[in-house]
Structures are given as structure tokens and as C-alpha cells.
Design a protein around this motif. Sequence first.
Motif, PDB file in Angstrom:
ATOM      1  N   TRP A  54     -10.378  -8.194   2.523  1.00  0.00           N
ATOM      2  CA  TRP A  54      -8.688  -9.306   2.497  1.00  0.00           C
ATOM      3  C   TRP A  54      -8.488  -9.583   4.896  1.00  0.00           C
ATOM      4  O   TRP A  54      -9.250  -9.653   5.374  1.00  0.00           O
ATOM      5  CB  TRP A  54      -7.662  -7.549   2.999  1.00  0.00           C
ATOM      6  CG  TRP A  54      -8.177  -7.113   3.385  1.00  0.00           C
ATOM      7  CD1 TRP A  54      -9.434  -6.077   3.104  1.00  0.00           C
ATOM      8  CD2 TRP A  54      -8.248  -6.255   4.895  1.00  0.00           C
ATOM      9  NE1 TRP A  54      -9.406  -4.621   4.639  1.00  0.00           N
ATOM     10  CE2 TRP A  54      -8.924  -4.895   5.164  1.00  0.00           C
ATOM     11  CE3 TRP A  54      -7.298  -6.821   6.195  1.00  0.00           C
ATOM     12  CZ2 TRP A  54      -8.676  -4.722   6.049  1.00  0.00           C
ATOM     13  CZ3 TRP A  54      -7.320  -6.305   7.011  1.00  0.00           C
ATOM     14  CH2 TRP A  54      -7.733  -5.213   6.924  1.00  0.00           C
ATOM     15  N   ASP A  60     -15.485 -10.824  -1.531  1.00  0.00           N
ATOM     16  CA  ASP A  60     -15.015  -9.851  -2.509  1.00  0.00           C
ATOM     17  C   ASP A  60     -13.054 -10.557  -1.947  1.00  0.00           C
ATOM     18  O   ASP A  60     -12.567  -9.383  -1.020  1.00  0.00           O
ATOM     19  CB  ASP A  60     -15.582  -8.991  -1.969  1.00  0.00           C
ATOM     20  CG  ASP A  60     -14.943  -7.666  -2.707  1.00  0.00           C
ATOM     21  OD1 ASP A  60     -13.799  -7.846  -3.571  1.00  0.00           O
ATOM     22  OD2 ASP A  60     -14.295  -6.204  -2.242  1.00  0.00           O
ATOM     23  N   TYR A  83     -10.240 -10.240  -3.397  1.00  0.00           N
ATOM     24  CA  TYR A  83      -8.768  -9.090  -3.622  1.00  0.00           C
ATOM     25  C   TYR A  83      -9.793  -7.407  -2.902  1.00  0.00           C
ATOM     26  O   TYR A  83      -8.897  -7.084  -2.972  1.00  0.00           O
ATOM     27  CB  TYR A  83      -8.553  -9.398  -4.718  1.00  0.00           C
ATOM     28  CG  TYR A  83      -8.149 -10.299  -5.375  1.00  0.00           C
ATOM     29  CD1 TYR A  83      -7.196 -11.198  -5.203  1.00  0.00           C
ATOM     30  CD2 TYR A  83      -9.416 -11.498  -6.399  1.00  0.00           C
ATOM     31  CE1 TYR A  83      -7.532 -12.349  -5.062  1.00  0.00           C
ATOM     32  CE2 TYR A  83      -9.052 -12.155  -6.047  1.00  0.00           C
ATOM     33  CZ  TYR A  83      -7.700 -12.828  -6.738  1.00  0.00           C
ATOM     34  OH  TYR A  83      -7.278 -14.628  -6.246  1.00  0.00           O
ATOM     35  N   GLY A  84     -10.831  -7.818  -2.190  1.00  0.00           N
ATOM     36  CA  GLY A  84     -11.296  -6.492  -1.693  1.00  0.00           C
ATOM     37  C   GLY A  84     -11.296  -6.178  -0.605  1.00  0.00           C
ATOM     38  O   GLY A  84     -10.912  -6.166   0.385  1.00  0.00           O
ATOM     39  N   GLU A  85     -12.559  -5.685  -0.426  1.00  0.00           N
ATOM     40  CA  GLU A  85     -13.659  -6.325   1.391  1.00  0.00           C
ATOM     41  C   GLU A  85     -12.563  -7.908   2.312  1.00  0.00           C
ATOM     42  O   GLU A  85     -13.255  -7.194   3.062  1.00  0.00           O
ATOM     43  CB  GLU A  85     -14.647  -5.200   1.277  1.00  0.00           C
ATOM     44  CG  GLU A  85     -15.219  -4.780   0.439  1.00  0.00           C
ATOM     45  CD  GLU A  85     -14.481  -3.586   1.881  1.00  0.00           C
ATOM     46  OE1 GLU A  85     -14.600  -3.372   3.055  1.00  0.00           O
ATOM     47  OE2 GLU A  85     -14.402  -2.101   1.317  1.00  0.00           O
ATOM     48  N   GLU A 124       0.441  -1.221   0.134  1.00  0.00           N
ATOM     49  CA  GLU A 124       0.073  -0.417   0.057  1.00  0.00           C
ATOM     50  C   GLU A 124       0.539   0.768   0.318  1.00  0.00           C
ATOM     51  O   GLU A 124       2.482   1.208   0.111  1.00  0.00           O
ATOM     52  CB  GLU A 124      -0.537  -0.246   0.598  1.00  0.00           C
ATOM     53  CG  GLU A 124      -1.938  -1.181   1.425  1.00  0.00           C
ATOM     54  CD  GLU A 124      -2.716  -1.306   0.167  1.00  0.00           C
ATOM     55  OE1 GLU A 124      -3.127  -0.842  -0.107  1.00  0.00           O
ATOM     56  OE2 GLU A 124      -3.300  -2.828   0.302  1.00  0.00           O
ATOM     57  N   THR A 138      -1.036  -5.484   2.737  1.00  0.00           N
ATOM     58  CA  THR A 138      -2.423  -5.954   2.879  1.00  0.00           C
ATOM     59  C   THR A 138      -1.739  -7.600   1.935  1.00  0.00           C
ATOM     60  O   THR A 138      -1.629  -8.303   0.979  1.00  0.00           O
ATOM     61  CB  THR A 138      -3.467  -5.271   1.502  1.00  0.00           C
ATOM     62  OG1 THR A 138      -3.412  -4.033   2.356  1.00  0.00           O
ATOM     63  CG2 THR A 138      -5.090  -6.303   2.379  1.00  0.00           C
TER      64      THR A 138
END
Length: 132
Positions: free
Chosen positions: A94, A88, A90-92, A13, A19
Motif C-alpha cells: 500500500w 503485493d 493490495y497488501g503490504e 479501515e 488505505t
Amino acid sequence: MYNVENNVWVRKESDGTATVGLTSYACSLAGTIVSYTPKKVGKTVKKDKSCTTVESGKWVGPAKTPVTGEVTETNDKVAGNPGLINEDPYGEGWLIKLKPEDWDGEIGDLKTGSDAHAAFEAKMEADGFGGC
């Protein structure tokens, strides 16, 4: 960046943290995730060691971090809804955020782009994965 062997991904990041999450392939293999138990904030986790334990109806096991670092954040949304990992990944969905100890020294064996795609194709074929 992907650790194909451990079915996890990592993204650096802008603030220097990283992440970590499960790949969609890992989610397909596991089935719906029903439990998420991350290492605590402040804990240092070594590369290829468990940063989170996840459980589905057919599997309980570790998600192994692709880099060494100190856990800086766990995912409260996933704690309240572990199935978000599947929905999700790869998004929410993690798993943790960490402060890497030696990012440049440890990412050399991680795959990106077409290299990651080819490695996952080979892994799925070797595993006999018939698809979702």
C-alpha cells in the motif's frame, strides 16, 4: 473500491482511516517500481491529486488519491523496498493511509466487484493492453 481512471484502490479501515494503493494493472503498466515518494504525514491531499510519486524504469508519475484526506501514515516497508508495490499491491505494498474528509460524499464514482472488473476490462481493451 477502485478508481479505474487513475488505477488506484482505496479501502476504509475499521479505525476510520482509508488505505490507498496502486492496482495490479497500474503495476503491470509501470513495470518494477524503484522509487516511492509519498506526501508527508499531516499533509491534506485532494481527491484525484497526487498522494505519492512512484518511479519505475519506464515511468515516473503520481498515484492519485480517490478521496480527499489528511495523510496519517506512509509505508516504511515500501520506502525500504519500492518493489513491494509490485509484489503485493493490495497488501503490504500500500502507498498511504489517510483520514478521509468526506468518505460518503466522495466514493460515489468508485467501482466495486463486478462493476470494477467490467470497467477494468474495458479500460485494458481501450488501452490495447496485451496482458502481463
